[in-house]
Design a protein around this motif. Structure first.
Motif, mmCIF file in Angstrom:
data_model
loop_
_atom_site.group_PDB
_atom_site.id
_atom_site.type_symbol
_atom_site.label_atom_id
_atom_site.label_comp_id
_atom_site.label_asym_id
_atom_site.label_seq_id
_atom_site.Cartn_x
_atom_site.Cartn_y
_atom_site.Cartn_z
ATOM 1 N N PHE A 199 6.479 -10.848 14.602
ATOM 2 C CA PHE A 199 5.923 -10.619 13.812
ATOM 3 C C PHE A 199 5.162 -8.639 13.904
ATOM 4 C CE2 PHE A 199 5.323 -15.022 13.224
ATOM 5 C CZ PHE A 199 5.360 -15.056 11.995
ATOM 6 N N LYS A 200 5.243 -8.347 14.828
ATOM 7 C CA LYS A 200 4.866 -7.066 14.417
ATOM 8 C C LYS A 200 5.712 -6.032 14.495
ATOM 9 C CE LYS A 200 1.374 -7.853 19.057
ATOM 10 N NZ LYS A 200 1.653 -7.174 20.821
ATOM 11 N N PHE A 201 7.203 -6.688 14.413
ATOM 12 C CA PHE A 201 8.724 -5.820 13.749
ATOM 13 C C PHE A 201 8.385 -5.649 12.190
ATOM 14 C CE2 PHE A 201 12.389 -5.529 12.351
ATOM 15 C CZ PHE A 201 12.890 -4.271 12.652
ATOM 16 N N ILE A 202 8.281 -7.165 12.022
ATOM 17 C CA ILE A 202 8.520 -7.497 10.467
ATOM 18 C C ILE A 202 7.063 -6.507 9.816
ATOM 19 C CG2 ILE A 202 7.796 -8.899 8.865
ATOM 20 C CD1 ILE A 202 9.592 -10.727 10.570
ATOM 21 N N HIS A 203 5.634 -6.598 10.661
ATOM 22 C CA HIS A 203 4.241 -6.381 10.123
ATOM 23 C C HIS A 203 4.227 -4.948 10.134
ATOM 24 C CE1 HIS A 203 2.708 -10.262 9.176
ATOM 25 N NE2 HIS A 203 2.009 -9.825 10.351
ATOM 26 N N ARG A 204 4.474 -4.078 11.156
ATOM 27 C CA ARG A 204 4.912 -2.800 10.548
ATOM 28 C C ARG A 204 5.948 -2.280 10.118
ATOM 29 N NH1 ARG A 204 5.540 -2.124 17.641
ATOM 30 N NH2 ARG A 204 3.318 -1.885 18.059
ATOM 31 N N THR A 205 7.864 -2.380 10.122
ATOM 32 C CA THR A 205 7.639 -2.220 9.072
ATOM 33 C C THR A 205 7.318 -2.529 7.316
ATOM 34 O OG1 THR A 205 9.905 -2.786 9.959
ATOM 35 C CG2 THR A 205 10.383 -2.741 7.787
ATOM 36 N N MET A 206 6.265 -3.637 7.067
ATOM 37 C CA MET A 206 6.015 -3.661 6.385
ATOM 38 C C MET A 206 4.639 -2.380 6.342
ATOM 39 S SD MET A 206 7.077 -6.569 4.291
ATOM 40 C CE MET A 206 5.743 -6.654 3.609
ATOM 41 N N VAL B 57 5.248 0.650 6.918
ATOM 42 C CA VAL B 57 5.553 1.740 6.518
ATOM 43 C C VAL B 57 6.168 1.943 4.579
ATOM 44 C CG1 VAL B 57 7.783 3.552 6.833
ATOM 45 C CG2 VAL B 57 6.641 2.175 9.920
ATOM 46 N N LEU B 58 6.431 0.528 4.339
ATOM 47 C CA LEU B 58 7.037 0.830 3.313
ATOM 48 C C LEU B 58 5.698 0.837 2.285
ATOM 49 C CD1 LEU B 58 9.644 -2.315 3.673
ATOM 50 C CD2 LEU B 58 10.025 -0.083 3.195
ATOM 51 N N ALA C 61 4.536 2.903 -0.394
ATOM 52 C CA ALA C 61 4.714 2.989 -2.028
ATOM 53 C C ALA C 61 3.412 3.573 -2.535
ATOM 54 C CB ALA C 61 4.937 0.995 -1.649
ATOM 55 N N THR C 62 2.055 3.668 -1.852
ATOM 56 C CA THR C 62 0.640 3.615 -1.681
ATOM 57 C C THR C 62 1.067 5.141 -2.440
ATOM 58 O OG1 THR C 62 0.379 2.258 -0.612
ATOM 59 C CG2 THR C 62 -1.147 4.420 -0.817
ATOM 60 N N LEU C 63 1.802 5.914 -1.246
ATOM 61 C CA LEU C 63 1.452 7.367 -1.589
ATOM 62 C C LEU C 63 2.222 7.667 -3.453
ATOM 63 C CD1 LEU C 63 1.691 10.646 -0.988
ATOM 64 C CD2 LEU C 63 4.383 9.998 -0.038
ATOM 65 N N LEU C 64 3.530 6.782 -3.274
ATOM 66 C CA LEU C 64 4.735 6.395 -4.979
ATOM 67 C C LEU C 64 3.311 6.065 -6.239
ATOM 68 C CD1 LEU C 64 7.304 5.440 -3.766
ATOM 69 C CD2 LEU C 64 7.645 8.037 -4.381
ATOM 70 N N PHE D 207 2.162 -6.409 -4.302
ATOM 71 C CA PHE D 207 2.265 -7.513 -3.180
ATOM 72 C C PHE D 207 2.234 -7.020 -1.871
ATOM 73 C CE2 PHE D 207 6.252 -7.863 -0.240
ATOM 74 C CZ PHE D 207 5.700 -8.585 -0.246
ATOM 75 N N PHE D 208 2.230 -6.195 -1.880
ATOM 76 C CA PHE D 208 1.644 -5.599 -0.522
ATOM 77 C C PHE D 208 -0.319 -5.824 -0.576
ATOM 78 C CE2 PHE D 208 4.739 -2.489 -0.341
ATOM 79 C CZ PHE D 208 5.760 -2.340 0.377
ATOM 80 N N LEU D 209 -0.946 -5.763 -1.258
ATOM 81 C CA LEU D 209 -2.123 -6.432 -1.206
ATOM 82 C C LEU D 209 -2.699 -7.592 -0.510
ATOM 83 C CD1 LEU D 209 -5.127 -5.219 -2.127
ATOM 84 C CD2 LEU D 209 -4.664 -6.007 -3.921
ATOM 85 N N ILE D 210 -1.425 -8.145 -1.148
ATOM 86 C CA ILE D 210 -2.006 -10.141 -1.321
ATOM 87 C C ILE D 210 -1.107 -10.413 0.669
ATOM 88 C CG2 ILE D 210 -0.480 -12.852 -2.358
ATOM 89 C CD1 ILE D 210 -2.013 -11.191 -3.934
ATOM 90 N N TYR D 211 -0.400 -9.463 0.576
ATOM 91 C CA TYR D 211 0.766 -9.769 1.971
ATOM 92 C C TYR D 211 -0.489 -9.301 2.917
ATOM 93 C CZ TYR D 211 3.899 -8.823 5.739
ATOM 94 O OH TYR D 211 4.275 -9.015 6.978
ATOM 95 N N TRP D 212 -1.593 -8.294 2.877
ATOM 96 C CA TRP D 212 -2.098 -8.184 4.060
ATOM 97 C C TRP D 212 -3.135 -8.920 3.812
ATOM 98 C CZ3 TRP D 212 0.391 -6.282 7.483
ATOM 99 C CH2 TRP D 212 1.412 -4.749 6.999
ATOM 100 N N LEU D 213 -3.736 -9.697 2.556
ATOM 101 C CA LEU D 213 -4.272 -11.219 2.975
ATOM 102 C C LEU D 213 -3.707 -12.364 3.404
ATOM 103 C CD1 LEU D 213 -7.444 -11.862 1.727
ATOM 104 C CD2 LEU D 213 -5.577 -12.165 -0.526
#
Length: 368
Positions: free
Chosen positions: A6-13, A15-16, A20-23, A57-63
């Motif tokens: 889970f930590k690896f998935i969250h860290r990968t997410m 970074v992505l 995505a935020t920068l773009l 999508f990331f907003l919902i993911y972190w929520l």
């Protein structure tokens, strides 16, 4: 082991999400950079809805995973982009009631040559029928096709007879196909005092300025059909193929076509927009309406240059993304109605009728 995964998935997410935020932010403000300086930003602006969906999508993911700090950062990205976001997809749930008096209805429509269909009593052309039924006071048309002789389909005299509720009319041919011409036209229930072409170079596109006397007030209307991407049906089929069957081969094939044609169109439209902006500046103390097919979205150098200090009728009184181009998955709002500060817009609407490759755009305006 499960915790590590889970930590690896969250860290990968994370970074992505940062990428995505920068773009997302760069795309939102890409209109600040002219294509003549760097065309890359124009591509990012075109991809703005894609980056918007990614960040949502990331907003919902972190929520869902209750990562509150990351959720807060995602919220901040939307706040940073709030102004471009609400311009791209406005929300006006509580729209004021349209006044009963001093209201003028404006219709802008890229009619795609009336879909190359004649108009008869037995078989009315659906686009002409829509315009008549709209009961608009001023109608601005792009890709307006007429026959040049009485025995031709869509002969100009026939169209004027059918559109007899509009006693004032101006037509500017832009392309001559011997028996037919395609260009710009304006129909008005109010007297057209003056009309002229905006001077910029284009083989197929153009803009016209009209001075119209509306209820004792002189109103300037600029009708535009700006440089298109010139994508052929074959080019668009490549895009459709990529959407339906995304792989490296289809992407390379699509990118070569898109970069060659879109890049050139971005440059040409930017130059046209600058000329139109100069015309608008010369009319800055006037009551002004600027409409037509800009062939660019609200997140673009072209749109922002033309808009300047004007207001957008759809942003002011419309809802949602407001897609106006409806073919081959190119779902963008390319058609706009802008107006000066001394005008208030009501009921901005995209007419969902698939007679042309563009939907018609209309609104009602109050001349203050």
């Amino acid at each position: 082991m499960k915790t590590f995964r889970f930590k690896f998935i969250h860290r990968t997410m994370l970074v992505l999400n940062m990428i995505a935020t920068l773009l997302f932010i760069v795309a939102a403000y890409s209109y600040l950079v002219s294509p003549s300086q760097c065309v890359f930003f124009s591509y990012l602006g075109l991809l703005f809805p894609f980056f918007l969906i990614m960040n949502f999508f990331f907003l919902i993911y972190w929520l869902l995973f209750r990562k509150w700090m990351r959720f807060f950062i995602a919220i901040c990205s939307f706040l940073i982009c709030w102004k471009p976001l609400t311009s791209y997809a406005p929300i006006n749930l509580f729209r004021p009631e349209t006044p009963a008096e001093n209201i003028v209805k404006i219709l802008s429509y890229n009619v795609m040559g009336f879909k190359y269909q004649d108009h008869t009593e037995e078989k009315p052309n659906p686009i002409i029928r829509y315009i008549i039924d709209s009961n608009a006071d001023i109608v601005c048309l792009q890709e307006y096709m007429v026959g040049t002789s009485p025995n031709r389909m869509l002969y100009e005299g026939k169209i004027l007879k059918v559109m007899k509720m509009y006693p004032y009319y101006y037509h500017l041919p832009l392309v001559d196909y011997n028996r037919y011409t395609i260009g710009l036209a304006i129909f008005s229930k109010y007297p057209i005092l003056k009309s002229r072409k905006v001077r910029y170079d284009s083989a197929f596109n153009g803009s016209t300025i009209h001075e119209i006397r509306v209820n004792g007030k002189n109103v300037h209307v600029i009708n535009n059909h700006m440089e298109s991407f010139k994508l052929t049906m074959r080019d668009r089929s490549k895009y459709t193929e990529f959407i339906n069957n995304a792989n490296t081969g289809t992407f390379d094939n699509l990118f070569e076509t898109v970069h060659h044609k879109l890049g050139s169109a971005f440059h040409i439209r930017a130059e046209q927009a600058e000329v139109i902006a100069e015309e608008i500046q010369s009319l800055k103390n006037s009551t002004l309406i600027v409409c037509g097919d800009f062939n660019d979205t609200p997140i673009s150098y072209t749109y922002r240059t033309v808009r300047g200090s004007l207001k957008d009728a759809f942003e002011e009184s419309g809802n949602g993304v407001g897609i106006t181009y409806n073919q081959n998955f190119f779902w963008f709002r390319l058609d706009h109605i802008l107006h000066s500060q001394n005008i208030k817009a009501y009921e901005a609407t995209i007419g969902k009728v698939s007679f042309s490759d563009h939907y018609p755009v209309w609104c009602k305006v109050e001349l203050k």
